[in-house]
Scaffold this motif. Sequence first.
Motif, PDB file in Angstrom:
ATOM      1  N   UNK A 108     127.667 129.542  73.459  1.00  8.36           N
ATOM      2  CA  UNK A 108     128.823 128.683  73.474  1.00  8.36           C
ATOM      3  C   UNK A 108     130.051 129.452  72.586  1.00  8.36           C
ATOM      4  N   UNK A 109     129.592 130.499  72.110  1.00 14.17           N
ATOM      5  CA  UNK A 109     130.567 131.568  71.099  1.00 14.17           C
ATOM      6  C   UNK A 109     131.150 130.475  69.906  1.00 14.17           C
ATOM      7  N   UNK A 110     130.263 129.747  69.602  1.00 17.88           N
ATOM      8  CA  UNK A 110     130.695 128.750  68.564  1.00 17.88           C
ATOM      9  C   UNK A 110     129.840 128.943  67.245  1.00 17.88           C
ATOM     10  N   UNK A 111     130.083 129.717  66.374  1.00 18.16           N
ATOM     11  CA  UNK A 111     129.201 130.169  65.431  1.00 18.16           C
ATOM     12  C   UNK A 111     128.955 129.116  64.310  1.00 18.16           C
ATOM     13  N   UNK A 112     129.632 128.046  64.320  1.00 15.23           N
ATOM     14  CA  UNK A 112     129.585 126.974  63.338  1.00 15.23           C
ATOM     15  C   UNK A 112     129.113 125.674  63.898  1.00 15.23           C
ATOM     16  N   UNK A 113     128.967 125.881  65.263  1.00 15.28           N
ATOM     17  CA  UNK A 113     128.862 124.500  65.816  1.00 15.28           C
ATOM     18  C   UNK A 113     127.820 123.495  65.374  1.00 15.28           C
ATOM     19  N   UNK A 114     127.970 122.445  65.350  1.00 18.00           N
ATOM     20  CA  UNK A 114     126.719 121.474  65.039  1.00 18.00           C
ATOM     21  C   UNK A 114     125.828 121.496  66.413  1.00 18.00           C
ATOM     22  N   UNK A 115     124.367 121.453  66.215  1.00 19.85           N
ATOM     23  CA  UNK A 115     123.478 121.828  67.494  1.00 19.85           C
ATOM     24  C   UNK A 115     122.095 120.859  66.975  1.00 19.85           C
ATOM     25  N   UNK A 116     122.036 119.753  67.635  1.00 19.45           N
ATOM     26  CA  UNK A 116     120.844 119.063  67.576  1.00 19.45           C
ATOM     27  C   UNK A 116     120.126 118.587  68.794  1.00 19.45           C
ATOM     28  N   UNK A 117     118.799 118.243  69.034  1.00 19.27           N
ATOM     29  CA  UNK A 117     118.444 117.963  70.080  1.00 19.27           C
ATOM     30  C   UNK A 117     117.743 116.633  70.170  1.00 19.27           C
ATOM     31  N   UNK A 118     117.889 116.130  71.502  1.00 22.27           N
ATOM     32  CA  UNK A 118     117.190 114.715  71.337  1.00 22.27           C
ATOM     33  C   UNK A 118     116.677 114.860  72.958  1.00 22.27           C
ATOM     34  N   UNK A 119     115.672 113.492  73.275  1.00 20.19           N
ATOM     35  CA  UNK A 119     114.783 113.854  74.480  1.00 20.19           C
ATOM     36  C   UNK A 119     115.576 113.237  75.765  1.00 20.19           C
ATOM     37  N   UNK A 120     116.546 112.408  75.798  1.00 21.83           N
ATOM     38  CA  UNK A 120     117.163 111.846  76.701  1.00 21.83           C
ATOM     39  C   UNK A 120     118.863 112.005  76.727  1.00 21.83           C
ATOM     40  N   UNK A 121     119.370 111.895  78.058  1.00 28.32           N
ATOM     41  CA  UNK A 121     120.727 111.946  78.074  1.00 28.32           C
ATOM     42  C   UNK A 121     121.624 110.686  77.428  1.00 28.32           C
ATOM     43  N   UNK A 122     120.919 109.470  77.713  1.00 34.93           N
ATOM     44  CA  UNK A 122     121.391 108.338  76.967  1.00 34.93           C
ATOM     45  C   UNK A 122     121.369 108.542  75.565  1.00 34.93           C
ATOM     46  N   UNK A 123     120.531 108.907  75.002  1.00 34.54           N
ATOM     47  CA  UNK A 123     120.490 109.231  73.518  1.00 34.54           C
ATOM     48  C   UNK A 123     121.792 110.034  73.182  1.00 34.54           C
ATOM     49  N   UNK A 124     121.907 111.273  73.713  1.00 37.00           N
ATOM     50  CA  UNK A 124     122.766 112.168  73.639  1.00 37.00           C
ATOM     51  C   UNK A 124     124.147 111.545  73.642  1.00 37.00           C
ATOM     52  N   UNK A 125     124.540 111.054  74.779  1.00 35.23           N
ATOM     53  CA  UNK A 125     125.715 110.371  74.880  1.00 35.23           C
ATOM     54  C   UNK A 125     126.104 109.239  73.800  1.00 35.23           C
ATOM     55  N   UNK A 126     125.144 108.368  73.722  1.00 33.86           N
ATOM     56  CA  UNK A 126     125.276 107.182  72.838  1.00 33.86           C
ATOM     57  C   UNK A 126     125.349 107.878  71.233  1.00 33.86           C
ATOM     58  N   UNK A 127     124.779 108.700  70.885  1.00 35.27           N
ATOM     59  CA  UNK A 127     124.695 109.201  69.430  1.00 35.27           C
ATOM     60  C   UNK A 127     126.074 110.103  69.410  1.00 35.27           C
ATOM     61  N   UNK A 128     126.356 110.672  70.353  1.00 37.39           N
ATOM     62  CA  UNK A 128     127.661 111.748  70.272  1.00 37.39           C
ATOM     63  C   UNK A 128     129.094 110.603  70.111  1.00 37.39           C
ATOM     64  N   UNK A 129     128.894 109.424  70.990  1.00 37.30           N
ATOM     65  CA  UNK A 129     130.073 108.710  71.085  1.00 37.30           C
ATOM     66  C   UNK A 129     129.996 107.888  69.653  1.00 37.30           C
ATOM     67  N   UNK A 130     129.036 107.477  69.197  1.00 39.96           N
ATOM     68  CA  UNK A 130     128.906 106.880  67.858  1.00 39.96           C
ATOM     69  C   UNK A 130     129.599 107.699  66.795  1.00 39.96           C
ATOM     70  N   UNK A 131     129.246 108.836  66.999  1.00 40.52           N
ATOM     71  CA  UNK A 131     129.709 109.914  65.790  1.00 40.52           C
ATOM     72  C   UNK A 131     131.212 110.089  65.798  1.00 40.52           C
TER      73      UNK A 131
END
Lengths: 348, 348, 348, 348
Positions: free
Chosen positions: A47-70
């Motif tokens: 992503x050419x983004x050396x500082x980006x926050x990167x975390x893993x989850x197991x489902x797309x709903x978790x990814x979306x909901x956690x990202x939006x809550x943040x």
Amino acid sequence: MTFASDNCGPAHPRIIEALARANDGYAASYGADDLMAQTRARLREIFEAPEAMVHLVATGTAANALALATLAQPWQTIYCTPLAHINCDECQAPEFYTGGCKLSLVGEADKMTPTELSAAIAEAGHGNVHVAQPGPVSLTQVTEMGRLYTLEELQALSGVAAAHGLPVHLDGARFANALVALGCTPAEMTWKAGIDAVSFGGTKNGCLGVEAVIVFNPVHSWEFELRRKRAGHLFSKHRFLSAQMLAYLADDLWLDMARAANARAARLAEGLRSLPDCAFLAEPQANMIFATLPRATHQRLHAAGAPYGLRAGQLDGADPAEPLSMRLVCDWSVSEAAIDSFVEAARG
Amino acid sequence: MTFASDNCGPAHPRIIEALARANDGYAASYGADDLMAQTRARLREIFEAPEAMVHLVATGTAANALALATLAQPWQTIYCTPLAHINCDECQAPEFYTGGCKLSLVGEADKMTPTELSAAIAEAGHGNVHVAQPGPVSLTQVTEMGRLYTLEELQALSGVAAAHGLPVHLDGARFANALVALGCTPAEMTWKAGIDAVSFGGTKNGCLGVEAVIVFNPVHSWEFELRRKRAGHLFSKHRFLSAQMLAYLADDLWLDMARAANARAARLAEGLRSLPDCAFLAEPQANMIFATLPRATHQRLHAAGAPYGLRAGQLDGADPAEPLSMRLVCDWSVSEAAIDSFVEAARG
Amino acid sequence: MTFASDNCGPAHPRIIEALARANDGYAASYGADDLMAQTRARLREIFEAPEAMVHLVATGTAANALALATLAQPWQTIYCTPLAHINCDECQAPEFYTGGCKLSLVGEADKMTPTELSAAIAEAGHGNVHVAQPGPVSLTQVTEMGRLYTLEELQALSGVAAAHGLPVHLDGARFANALVALGCTPAEMTWKAGIDAVSFGGTKNGCLGVEAVIVFNPVHSWEFELRRKRAGHLFSKHRFLSAQMLAYLADDLWLDMARAANARAARLAEGLRSLPDCAFLAEPQANMIFATLPRATHQRLHAAGAPYGLRAGQLDGADPAEPLSMRLVCDWSVSEAAIDSFVEAARG
Amino acid sequence: MTFASDNCGPAHPRIIEALARANDGYAASYGADDLMAQTRARLREIFEAPEAMVHLVATGTAANALALATLAQPWQTIYCTPLAHINCDECQAPEFYTGGCKLSLVGEADKMTPTELSAAIAEAGHGNVHVAQPGPVSLTQVTEMGRLYTLEELQALSGVAAAHGLPVHLDGARFANALVALGCTPAEMTWKAGIDAVSFGGTKNGCLGVEAVIVFNPVHSWEFELRRKRAGHLFSKHRFLSAQMLAYLADDLWLDMARAANARAARLAEGLRSLPDCAFLAEPQANMIFATLPRATHQRLHAAGAPYGLRAGQLDGADPAEPLSMRLVCDWSVSEAAIDSFVEAARG
């Protein structure tokens, strides 16, 4: 159910092999594994983004909901389309995770325009304590109707958001399929187009279950980690998430699988187009096809064990010519033979 | 980190093989896979509970929080011990999932007695609108200090709960280790002892990441499914959860791994007991050991690359004889040789 | 701001006097006051509902949000109109109180039809774990555009709800204004028409700040009390809520004030109708008028200190004939003289 | 119930008169009333805090919960004493409003020491994603046992909080009683002592129902307004909250009432001290007395219609000499005669 969903397809054997390889002896738990360090580095590089926050989850709903809550405050509204996965397919995960955000529906179906977004934001009551305050914009790429936002469209939408100080989230459950269809770089489709946070999907495109949440401004990283943990989405044996993502990215496997899926969908679309009574509900641009066929054709396909479902309407019905709509999805693994057989069966 | 946690150990090869086998062609998504039907049937058989609700999630925190949210109302308090995982190790997942329950701490450490539970419930303000209302009792088996509740203790505690109309949840992250230590049946350790819901762990005992939530009264099943979905814990490619659990249960693999882990911990305890300055903080009953060693011993072990951490205190310090506490956990895979080496290194 | 809102008007002197009278010596707190017992009895009598749950809160938003939280589950959607107060004017109180419900918008503006409601419920995914489950229907009477549902309309809507097992809530912030306009009994406008729960407004119709939540099935009473308490809506010196409500109901004061407000609004509507360029956006049926006047007329009125605001658009603008919309509300206290002056000023 | 609670007493007649005066014609709603502007200015003057955020709500639980939700993040823990009102008397309002904060109990009863607070914060897992993160410290002044923190104690506690970057909230339900007892200024008891936010009580000290939330750093003001609105705590006819608070502050009425209440409690304490078998559970410092009397004395008082309740234990019992504890509260209105009669009746 070959064409029902890319969630029904298998994982790529190299992903499975990576799990087996990762299963060697003892490893630090809860995201401190070496494989995660490699995964984070690799995604930042891609992503050419050396500082980006990167975390893993197991489902797309978790990814979306956690990202939006943040990104959102509980008293805000999230702008999305009526067909957005976060509106239609997550049983109110965004509302639950954000503590009560509203979703404001923009556009008629799966895409929104800058004009529509501007109007929706203008309608909201910024500074009026009685109403939902403007919050994040969430776009889906590939959209829920199998279409794409061009880079120019993404830029224009994020420009509207930025003009109101609103962050932009990209639901990239089919990120790779969009990327290879547009022929651009991950950076171009995200932060260079004004996207602040991405749900970077792996599951639908050949993994078992892994999604990366990437936020380009890393100020949110610790908050995200706490939100993930208290939601039960931090894996103890985290190496098994990391291993999937790392294998997914290795040697361009993710891009190869997306190209294969898109190519198969194009072949399928071509076949359907050759049928006399097939109508497309949206021009296929990635690996999904939304189209209608006459009831009689559906009946023939289902009698032959057709691996897909109807979107609406009944297979049984009086009028054999009535057009009934379907969604067909090609995953990385579907064979050309399966596609050709399907088209032949439809042709009757 | 061999002894740091059973979360650091590998999955059993048969679990990995099962994933590879499950990765064959297309399968229904979101829990409608055939493997889940088999898993549900098998767990109902093992628990002698033909009607029980059985659902899978990927983490223990998700299992606990979703189970408690299903059993509790937001204005209730959950009774647990001060050392309970739900109190100390889940970043308030229960509070988040229940919509604001309180946790009432009963007992001094990792176990509670019926007398203590009775007193805590009596203290609460049942029927007094100003205070938290009594809610579920949550017990951990194996406890967070590596101890066990006997069947009689479980029955007595659930009897207290039942007398007040309160449900009982069992955090069974190490269910199998407790079961083989007690030598009883799953039914005896759960519903026959008055337990209403179980978090049945697989992850720590040789899986990659899978836990079953079993509720013996199936009236809660649909609510649980909705809660799981909106929390992002429903897997799209669900077969990869089912396959793990099914392989875990097949041919008593789960029991064999638990027996191996417990046996190794017993060997390790025996070795430590032979050291002059080792003191046990709790009598080891399953696969965890809580004990103190002099600082100098810890220093020697860490200099030799010791695969564990201190529970409190500093490795560096003035007094070489000061006892510092540690937690040692044996998973199914640790070798007798590793144990013997550790003891020898400690002996100096 | 005479016509800006019935929230801007004064309380009736008899309500103030009742507060003074209630302020005598010591009284039980937190709803155990004698005046509350009388209030509950009186409301049950008025509603012909001897078993109904009756509780008081101080604001309409609290009444609506607590009632809906009691009727709904967090994974449900609440059916209301796009202009519903709960959708537009409560800063997501329903979403906050219910723990994340969605609001599904039915109809085009302030009213919904049984056909629209049926279609909306049919669209929802009852039994589909991915989507919001059907939940309560919430209707507003008087509507947010000053219109009424007839008893037949209420019955038809509640019939649709009942056919799907859904409860019906009535936002009765202007309950009395609707009641006297329809000329029916409270029972006829509520439980006899299939309404399950009512926010029975007092504040807008001459109280300082008090609303009753009435639920005809008292099974929810204790839950409601706990929800009210943990929301901080249980008054310690509760007698001051009771006293308002009791005085409001005494000697038909509530009906007299509503009749006065409606009569004044009718007089105002008649006056406006006599102007050449006034157009009504909805036929006034209670105490609110939604209409347009030319910009020049608005400018004249505002120059004369007009006590109302525009709904949209700018007072300053190029076209003096452009119709700009306004909302005019008559409370119980507005004088005929004020109305006549307003009309004369508008006439120019 | 003269001595049961200051929530049982009447409002001061000047507060009632102010309501009647405020009830004149039309006024802007939802906090835009002129009286609120005056109230805000007056409170800023009294607190020597010209920039402070000042908002009104009707109940103490709302004030506390909204203030804490504004100061805390959902994954934090709030430090308070075991007897804190927010822990014991608000049915988990803080947990509800914050979205799932935990409460960490510090100290043994109604007060905490800096040492205890330091230890509690040190115990917490700052930076450990598995556990609750340190959050606001909430102190009650007058405490729930009728005691006071000295200014030095407040400074020391807030110093500990500040050293960890944690904000400090003061539950001042009996703020005035504490202030006159300490003989200091409002600024000295709050921001000069390191307090960040105050629930400034009016209800218990002679109002009908009004509390001010004062936050000295006004950065939180808009967030607070949104939280208040979506909680249903923004009054439409807000002038009736403002009028109470303004009259409360006028001519030092609030201080006079607090002095009266404290003086009466001192007289009552003196009377009780003269009884042979009365023991104080805490040295009375404001307007509350916690003490024990023999069962026989309680029985005599209750037979004479005693206006108070027991804290624990049964009035009926075998042992007439058994000490049973009571809480006696004096509000501003209690007469010396009532106190003297009570003491005489106790003397027998």
